[in-house]
Scaffold this active site. Sequence first.
Site, mmCIF file in Angstrom:
data_model
loop_
_atom_site.group_PDB
_atom_site.id
_atom_site.type_symbol
_atom_site.label_atom_id
_atom_site.label_comp_id
_atom_site.label_asym_id
_atom_site.label_seq_id
_atom_site.Cartn_x
_atom_site.Cartn_y
_atom_site.Cartn_z
ATOM 1 N N ASP A 96 1.613 5.081 1.501
ATOM 2 C CA ASP A 96 1.109 5.818 2.349
ATOM 3 C C ASP A 96 1.913 7.176 2.320
ATOM 4 O O ASP A 96 2.606 7.548 2.008
ATOM 5 C CB ASP A 96 1.544 5.001 4.383
ATOM 6 N N ASP A 146 8.367 4.006 13.593
ATOM 7 C CA ASP A 146 8.947 3.477 14.243
ATOM 8 C C ASP A 146 10.849 2.320 13.857
ATOM 9 O O ASP A 146 11.337 2.345 15.023
ATOM 10 C CB ASP A 146 8.547 1.109 13.638
ATOM 11 N N ASP A 174 0.541 -0.887 0.213
ATOM 12 C CA ASP A 174 0.131 -0.232 -0.192
ATOM 13 C C ASP A 174 0.793 1.338 -0.215
ATOM 14 O O ASP A 174 1.863 1.332 -0.084
ATOM 15 C CB ASP A 174 -0.900 -0.151 1.507
HETATM 16 P P1 ATP Z 1 3.348 -2.500 5.696
HETATM 17 O O1 ATP Z 1 3.849 -3.043 4.005
HETATM 18 O O2 ATP Z 1 2.884 -4.018 6.124
HETATM 19 O O3 ATP Z 1 2.297 -1.620 4.940
HETATM 20 P P2 ATP Z 1 4.178 -0.003 6.638
HETATM 21 O O4 ATP Z 1 5.874 -0.470 7.095
HETATM 22 O O5 ATP Z 1 3.815 -0.085 5.338
HETATM 23 O O6 ATP Z 1 4.135 -2.376 6.039
HETATM 24 P P3 ATP Z 1 1.988 0.372 7.711
HETATM 25 O O7 ATP Z 1 0.937 -0.665 9.309
HETATM 26 O O8 ATP Z 1 1.380 1.021 6.910
HETATM 27 O O9 ATP Z 1 3.025 -0.820 7.661
HETATM 28 O O10 ATP Z 1 2.514 1.894 7.710
HETATM 29 C C1 ATP Z 1 3.094 3.017 7.765
HETATM 30 C C2 ATP Z 1 3.890 3.646 8.179
HETATM 31 O O11 ATP Z 1 3.693 3.837 9.334
HETATM 32 C C3 ATP Z 1 4.663 2.659 8.340
HETATM 33 O O12 ATP Z 1 6.585 2.304 7.285
HETATM 34 C C4 ATP Z 1 5.829 3.924 10.170
HETATM 35 O O13 ATP Z 1 6.659 4.744 9.170
HETATM 36 C C5 ATP Z 1 4.384 3.780 10.691
HETATM 37 N N1 ATP Z 1 4.330 3.340 11.842
HETATM 38 C C6 ATP Z 1 3.296 2.248 11.933
HETATM 39 N N2 ATP Z 1 2.993 1.602 12.726
HETATM 40 C C7 ATP Z 1 3.800 2.134 13.556
HETATM 41 C C8 ATP Z 1 4.133 1.892 15.089
HETATM 42 N N3 ATP Z 1 3.182 0.758 15.652
HETATM 43 N N4 ATP Z 1 5.266 3.335 15.917
HETATM 44 C C9 ATP Z 1 5.924 3.777 14.903
HETATM 45 N N5 ATP Z 1 5.301 4.478 13.471
HETATM 46 C C10 ATP Z 1 5.084 3.538 12.895
HETATM 47 MG MG MG Z 2 1.844 0.480 4.175
#
Ligand code: ATP
Ligand code: MG
Length: 415
Positions: A56, A125, A54
Amino acid sequence: MQPKIYSVDEHRIPPDKIDSHAFYVIEKLRQAGHSAYLVGGGVRDLLLGQKPKDFDVSTSAKPEEIRALFRNAILIGRRFRLAHIRFGQKIIEVSTFRSGDTEAPDLIVRDNEWGSEEQDVLRRDFTINGLFYDPEQQTVIDYVEGYSDIGKRMLRTIGQPDLRFIQDPVRMIRLIKFCARFNFEIDSLTHEALLNCKEEIVKSSPARILEELLRMLESGSSRPFFHLLNEYGLLRPLIPALADFLKRDEHQVVLQILNEVDSEVAKKTSTFDRSVLLASLLFPLFHTHLLHRIQEVEKLPHLGEIANEADRMIDEIFNPFFRLPRRMRGIMSFVLASQYRFVPLDGRLRKPRVTRDPLFPMALHLFKIRCALEPDLLPYYSQWTEASYASHESSEPAGDDLPLKRRRRRRRRSR
Ligand code: ATP
Ligand code: MG
């Protein structure tokens, strides 16, 4: 702090790999005078040469301003307020730059203090998730050495790892998720903090953890994920019965099932219902439990009793930490109990009688997974799938078309 800026000649992200809707959202926010970037997993995956799951977007616009700009936006979340902008099936998540207190050793219960773009990166994170991408300049903007960590295949928290895990223990689950998905190494301080903070996990919101577990079951990396989750001692506080079972599971049946689920996900041959995924995770445990019960009572249970047993076991297994949605529990129980309709406990082959319950294909789905591991079951599977096709083709109502649940309830009432 001055960020490092990487040009397209260095990072080599092909511009046509940027999702057109994410690009549109960023453009529109910028035209309205806000700053906006692609952020998080999308940038990380593009740098790794993988297709992002996805996209963001992070912006200086406040949630209400985002909603005012996009007709197709809705605001969600209390703990973490953000906008979902929908384009058909696709959702672009747009979050406002946050300041976040990265030093306080307290659980974050609300994270809605707005801040600058640099502050927004610092409250994220892991360094590999802290990169911005500017689609106009085609640059990667790096405040946290995330670019070099991606190159080194290294997982490192942004800021002090034990503080960051205490503030939000779900980050530990996310660490394991990235470890399982990318096979990256964990930096030594982050590793140490993970070992020290694992008990904190129970302070997190069960709904958020359940969501991460379900996402991992759908991800194609569920086997390494659950294996690592257990190895790092994070599964025990959440689902103790499963952690115990994995310890005793000499033949690694649970991991084999997850492996099979992963390869089906990778082949994209079918999509799994989330309840079927959880039922698959539980099946070996349920089967062992049922065999023990039979030894205790010295009597083979009928399907209604098996369904009752499944209900009871699902609650026992998940209740220490989670509260599963009712519908999910119902489907799981049906899927688990139906396995003994496909292959009766007495081993006697009967003529398959397909139920018209819409959950029936889900039960058959778990059976298919089991067949891949136990080829002896294949004749039963063929018989049931053939009967299922035949029943779809025939317009005659099947004689045995009551769902398990309904039939079970009738029995209970007549007692
Ligand atoms: P995926 O590919 O599974 O979507 P992702 O890293 O993009 O992995 P998301 O849940 O979509 O995960 O979160 C988007 C972004 O938001 C992360 O890349 C990170 O920068 C931030 N993020 C998500 N969860 C947390 C958290 N618990 N604490 C701090 N930052 C977070
Ligand atoms: Mg994501």
